[in-house]
Design an enzyme around this catalytic site. Structure first.
Site, PDB file in Angstrom:
ATOM      1  CE1 TYR A   1      -3.878  -1.887   4.703  1.00 51.26           C
ATOM      2  CE2 TYR A   1      -3.613   0.389   4.000  1.00 51.26           C
ATOM      3  CZ  TYR A   1      -3.778  -0.951   3.696  1.00 51.26           C
ATOM      4  OH  TYR A   1      -3.831  -1.340   2.380  1.00 51.26           O
TER       5      TYR A   1
ATOM      6  CB  THR B   1      -0.915   0.025   1.239  1.00 50.89           C
ATOM      7  OG1 THR B   1      -1.587   1.297   1.317  1.00 50.89           O
ATOM      8  CG2 THR B   1      -0.121  -0.159   2.516  1.00 50.89           C
TER       9      THR B   1
END
Length: 330
Positions: free
Chosen positions: A144, A120
């Site tokens: 995250y 990501t």
């Protein structure tokens, strides 16, 4: 002779199901593992071997690797909601980092040494420049992003320790749906802007919240680089081909190199749907950054990747078409 196959974890989910289709188009046989916490079984073609189970479960992984000749793994399974990671960090470290460590160990045990990882752009945190390259500092501002960066570190160290090669794809904002209507974003309670806007347009939600309108951007709302999910799926197949051709390990950004604000996306959905969406301004969300746009030149150069759907209206229209299909019972 038994044919080599690719294990796709999270293959019943949004990006995973599109990548299953992309692999089929390139005649790469696949096996899917998904716990169906967020995925849908019907999004996986009936002819694809499917295993219901958790990516951190060594028993089910051993079973798959013993029953099929797996030569590579594409790993999508995990949690992806930034604000949720802020309030439940240990869940994200368990599901994204610890379970991936178990998957990697099982790959090593079965001599599987090619791995494509769903990473990501959140690993960059708040970037120092408008366009972010892979050489930018990795300073995630939420669990995250940290949970994904820790996996990248594991991959890097494993590749140094032994014969193991990987491609880590750092996604920017993934959106849209299969142009043929075979799959799309189906997760209940999804938090993606375009998905929510489509749900409001089709009457599934009453309103759309804009989280913060005082960012240092032209219209005060966050700017993101939106990549069509089918282009991203093809990037995964290109990464797999690269590894099969004995290519070296890579870490690559996945985006188009241009950003759109939250307000621009909302206006686009309004125009396409003909619905005047009800929009409410809300406080900023923890972990959000003002702008995040990819420098994807390395992806294009390394994998000969050429996007087919680099158009915001096309991205929005395929997302809206899918949402209308879901409303009709699809």
């Amino acid at each position: 002779m038994t044919e080599d196959k690719v294990l796709i974890t999270g293959g019943a989910g949004y990006i995973g199901s599109h990548t299953v289709l992309a692999c089929q188009e390139r005649a790469y046989p696949v096996v899917v593992l998904d716990n169906l916490a967020k995925g849908r079984r019907d999004l996986v073609p009936a002819e694809v071997p499917f295993y219901l189970g958790d990516v951190g479960d060594k028993t089910v992984l051993d079973r798959i690797f013993n029953e099929h000749r797996i030569s590579a793994v594409m790993h999508f399974a995990g949690d992806i909601v930034v604000p949720e990671s802020v309030v439940a960090p240990l869940t994200y470290y368990a599901n994204n980092t610890c379970k991936t460590r178990q998957l990697l160990q099982t790959c090593v045990d079965h001599d599987i040494n090619r791995f494509v990882f769903s990473s990501t752009a959140a690993v960059y945190g708040q970037p120092e420049t408008a366009s972010v390259s892979e050489t930018a500092p990795t300073r995630p501002v939420n669990p995250y992003g940290t949970s994904k960066l820790m996996v990248e570190w594991m991959l890097r160290d494993l590749a140094v320790a032994q014969d193991f090669r990987y491609v880590a794809l750092r996604y920017f904002n993934v959106a849209g749906a299969d142009p043929l209507g075979r799959t799309g974003q189906s997760t209940p309670g999804a938090t993606h802007l375009i998905k929510i806007a489509c749900e409001v347009a089709t009457g599934k939600r009453a309103e759309l919240q804009v989280f913060g309108n005082d960012y240092d951007t032209p219209d005060g709302t966050c700017i993101r680089d939106y990549i069509h999910v089918s282009d991203l799926a093809r990037a995964h197949v290109s990464a797999l081909t690269h590894l099969r051709d004995q290519g070296h390990s890579l870490t690559l950004n996945c985006g188009y190199g241009r950003g759109y604000s939250v307000r621009q996306v909302i206006e686009g959905i309004k125009q396409l749907s003909g619905v005047d969406l009800r929009v409410r301004t809300a406080p900023r969300r923890a972990g959000d950054v003002a702008a995040l746009v990819a420098d994807a030149s390395r992806l294009k150069a390394s994998l000969n990747w050429v996007p087919e759907h680099d158009n915001l209206d096309f991205i929005l229209s395929t997302a809206l078409d899918w949402e209308e299909r879901l409303s009709a019972g699809g």
